[in-house]
Write a protein that holds these residues in place. Structure first.
Motif, PDB file in Angstrom:
ATOM      1  N   SER A  36      -5.049  24.827  62.233  1.00 60.03           N
ATOM      2  CA  SER A  36      -5.324  24.216  60.943  1.00 60.03           C
ATOM      3  C   SER A  36      -4.127  23.394  60.474  1.00 60.03           C
ATOM      4  CB  SER A  36      -5.647  25.292  59.910  1.00 60.03           C
ATOM      5  OG  SER A  36      -6.856  25.937  60.201  1.00 60.03           O
ATOM      6  N   MET A  37      -4.438  22.313  59.782  1.00 60.35           N
ATOM      7  CA  MET A  37      -3.403  21.460  59.201  1.00 60.35           C
ATOM      8  C   MET A  37      -3.744  21.228  57.740  1.00 60.35           C
ATOM      9  SD  MET A  37      -2.806  18.689  62.262  1.00 60.35           S
ATOM     10  CE  MET A  37      -1.128  18.274  61.785  1.00 60.35           C
ATOM     11  N   GLY A  38      -2.739  20.924  56.967  1.00 57.57           N
ATOM     12  CA  GLY A  38      -3.012  20.734  55.549  1.00 57.57           C
ATOM     13  C   GLY A  38      -1.929  19.953  54.846  1.00 57.57           C
ATOM     14  N   TRP A  39      -2.224  19.600  53.616  1.00 57.13           N
ATOM     15  CA  TRP A  39      -1.275  18.913  52.742  1.00 57.13           C
ATOM     16  C   TRP A  39      -1.059  19.750  51.489  1.00 57.13           C
ATOM     17  CZ3 TRP A  39       1.402  14.689  54.129  1.00 57.13           C
ATOM     18  CH2 TRP A  39       0.933  13.937  55.207  1.00 57.13           C
ATOM     19  N   VAL A  51      -3.219  21.017  48.480  1.00 56.40           N
ATOM     20  CA  VAL A  51      -4.032  19.855  48.113  1.00 56.40           C
ATOM     21  C   VAL A  51      -5.319  19.855  48.931  1.00 56.40           C
ATOM     22  CG1 VAL A  51      -4.153  17.351  48.037  1.00 56.40           C
ATOM     23  CG2 VAL A  51      -1.988  18.514  47.509  1.00 56.40           C
ATOM     24  N   ALA A  52      -5.174  19.958  50.234  1.00 52.16           N
ATOM     25  CA  ALA A  52      -6.340  19.957  51.119  1.00 52.16           C
ATOM     26  C   ALA A  52      -5.936  20.513  52.474  1.00 52.16           C
ATOM     27  CB  ALA A  52      -6.902  18.547  51.286  1.00 52.16           C
ATOM     28  N   SER A  53      -6.914  21.089  53.168  1.00 47.98           N
ATOM     29  CA  SER A  53      -6.660  21.597  54.506  1.00 47.98           C
ATOM     30  C   SER A  53      -7.866  21.313  55.390  1.00 47.98           C
ATOM     31  CB  SER A  53      -6.366  23.097  54.473  1.00 47.98           C
ATOM     32  OG  SER A  53      -7.485  23.815  53.995  1.00 47.98           O
ATOM     33  N   ILE A  54      -7.613  21.330  56.701  1.00 47.48           N
ATOM     34  CA  ILE A  54      -8.675  21.052  57.662  1.00 47.48           C
ATOM     35  C   ILE A  54      -8.442  21.907  58.898  1.00 47.48           C
ATOM     36  CG2 ILE A  54      -7.399  19.052  58.586  1.00 47.48           C
ATOM     37  CD1 ILE A  54     -10.181  17.733  59.037  1.00 47.48           C
ATOM     38  N   THR A  55      -9.511  22.526  59.372  1.00 47.43           N
ATOM     39  CA  THR A  55      -9.396  23.357  60.565  1.00 47.43           C
ATOM     40  C   THR A  55      -9.482  22.495  61.823  1.00 47.43           C
ATOM     41  OG1 THR A  55     -11.772  23.732  60.744  1.00 47.43           O
ATOM     42  CG2 THR A  55     -10.536  25.234  59.327  1.00 47.43           C
ATOM     43  N   LEU A  56      -9.266  23.129  62.948  1.00 51.23           N
ATOM     44  CA  LEU A  56      -9.331  22.417  64.222  1.00 51.23           C
ATOM     45  C   LEU A  56     -10.723  21.825  64.450  1.00 51.23           C
ATOM     46  CD1 LEU A  56      -7.628  21.773  66.752  1.00 51.23           C
ATOM     47  CD2 LEU A  56      -8.507  23.881  67.755  1.00 51.23           C
ATOM     48  N   TYR A  96       4.790  15.340  48.754  1.00 51.78           N
ATOM     49  CA  TYR A  96       3.674  15.859  49.533  1.00 51.78           C
ATOM     50  C   TYR A  96       4.196  16.341  50.886  1.00 51.78           C
ATOM     51  CZ  TYR A  96       0.250  14.310  46.160  1.00 51.78           C
ATOM     52  OH  TYR A  96      -0.498  14.170  45.010  1.00 51.78           O
ATOM     53  N   TYR A  97       3.818  17.558  51.230  1.00 51.62           N
ATOM     54  CA  TYR A  97       4.279  18.188  52.460  1.00 51.62           C
ATOM     55  C   TYR A  97       3.107  18.445  53.399  1.00 51.62           C
ATOM     56  CZ  TYR A  97       8.542  19.270  49.836  1.00 51.62           C
ATOM     57  OH  TYR A  97       9.698  19.192  49.090  1.00 51.62           O
ATOM     58  N   CYS A  98       3.342  18.161  54.647  1.00 51.38           N
ATOM     59  CA  CYS A  98       2.381  18.485  55.700  1.00 51.38           C
ATOM     60  C   CYS A  98       2.658  19.899  56.198  1.00 51.38           C
ATOM     61  CB  CYS A  98       2.534  17.476  56.838  1.00 51.38           C
ATOM     62  SG  CYS A  98       1.448  17.758  58.243  1.00 51.38           S
ATOM     63  N   ASN A  99       1.601  20.606  56.547  1.00 47.68           N
ATOM     64  CA  ASN A  99       1.716  21.967  57.050  1.00 47.68           C
ATOM     65  C   ASN A  99       0.789  22.136  58.232  1.00 47.68           C
ATOM     66  OD1 ASN A  99       0.469  24.973  56.878  1.00 47.68           O
ATOM     67  ND2 ASN A  99       2.625  24.976  56.289  1.00 47.68           N
ATOM     68  N   ALA A 100       1.225  22.896  59.224  1.00 45.62           N
ATOM     69  CA  ALA A 100       0.382  23.093  60.404  1.00 45.62           C
ATOM     70  C   ALA A 100       0.601  24.472  60.996  1.00 45.62           C
ATOM     71  CB  ALA A 100       0.670  22.015  61.449  1.00 45.62           C
ATOM     72  N   ASP A 101      -0.476  25.022  61.499  1.00 49.46           N
ATOM     73  CA  ASP A 101      -0.398  26.274  62.246  1.00 49.46           C
ATOM     74  C   ASP A 101      -0.110  25.944  63.699  1.00 49.46           C
ATOM     75  OD1 ASP A 101      -3.115  27.841  60.415  1.00 49.46           O
ATOM     76  OD2 ASP A 101      -0.950  27.872  60.061  1.00 49.46           O
ATOM     77  N   GLY A 102       0.943  26.551  64.241  1.00 51.15           N
ATOM     78  CA  GLY A 102       1.287  26.359  65.635  1.00 51.15           C
ATOM     79  C   GLY A 102       0.834  27.540  66.468  1.00 51.15           C
ATOM     80  N   PRO A 103       1.311  27.618  67.703  1.00 52.46           N
ATOM     81  CA  PRO A 103       0.939  28.729  68.581  1.00 52.46           C
ATOM     82  C   PRO A 103       1.588  30.046  68.158  1.00 52.46           C
ATOM     83  CG  PRO A 103       2.581  27.361  69.622  1.00 52.46           C
ATOM     84  CD  PRO A 103       2.201  26.655  68.346  1.00 52.46           C
ATOM     85  N   PHE A 104       0.957  31.151  68.549  1.00 56.98           N
ATOM     86  CA  PHE A 104       1.511  32.492  68.321  1.00 56.98           C
ATOM     87  C   PHE A 104       1.785  32.746  66.839  1.00 56.98           C
ATOM     88  CE2 PHE A 104       3.216  30.988  72.480  1.00 56.98           C
ATOM     89  CZ  PHE A 104       2.326  31.688  73.266  1.00 56.98           C
TER      90      PHE A 104
END
Length: 119
Positions: A36-39, A51-56, A96-104
């Motif tokens: 998932s990634m988001g702002w 603000v908003a997020s989006i899954t894979l 505004y910050y970007c955020n992302a889920d990485g591995p593990f």
């Protein structure tokens, strides 16, 4: 390790539009996968908020205050997430910050990009 690089912030007049981009890249020779990634945004004196997020798979979630004006999307082939912001108002001025889920179960933040909306 994952690096997130944002771009697209700036100064715009009320009613205008901006498009933010955030590209994820690997910084070491390890498994690289983005979920998932988001702002998020943080205005002076306030807490950071989603603000908003989006899954894979493309499912999206928005803060009530931006529904109908902001659109989040992603290009999985480019590991990039976008935030299209329309009809901007001065109250959305923030970093505004970007955020992302990485591995593990890791999670990463970008360095932030300033969005300023003048009245």
């Amino acid at each position: 390790q994952v690096q997130l690089v944002e771009s697209g912030g700036g100064l715009v007049q009320a009613g205008g539009s901006l498009r933010l981009s955030c590209a994820a890249s690997r910084t070491s020779r390890t498994i690289f996968s983005i979920g998932s990634m988001g702002w998020y945004r943080q205005a002076p004196g306030k807490q950071r908020e989603l603000v908003a997020s989006i899954t894979l798979s493309g499912s999206t979630n928005y803060a009530d205050s931006v529904k109908g004006r902001f659109t989040i999307s992603r290009d999985n082939a480019k590991n990039t997430v976008y935030l299209q912001m329309n009809n901007l108002k001065p109250e959305v001025t923030a970093v505004y910050y970007c955020n992302a889920d990485g591995p593990f179960s890791t999670n990463y933040w970008g360095q932030g990009t300033q969005v300023t909306v003048s009245s």
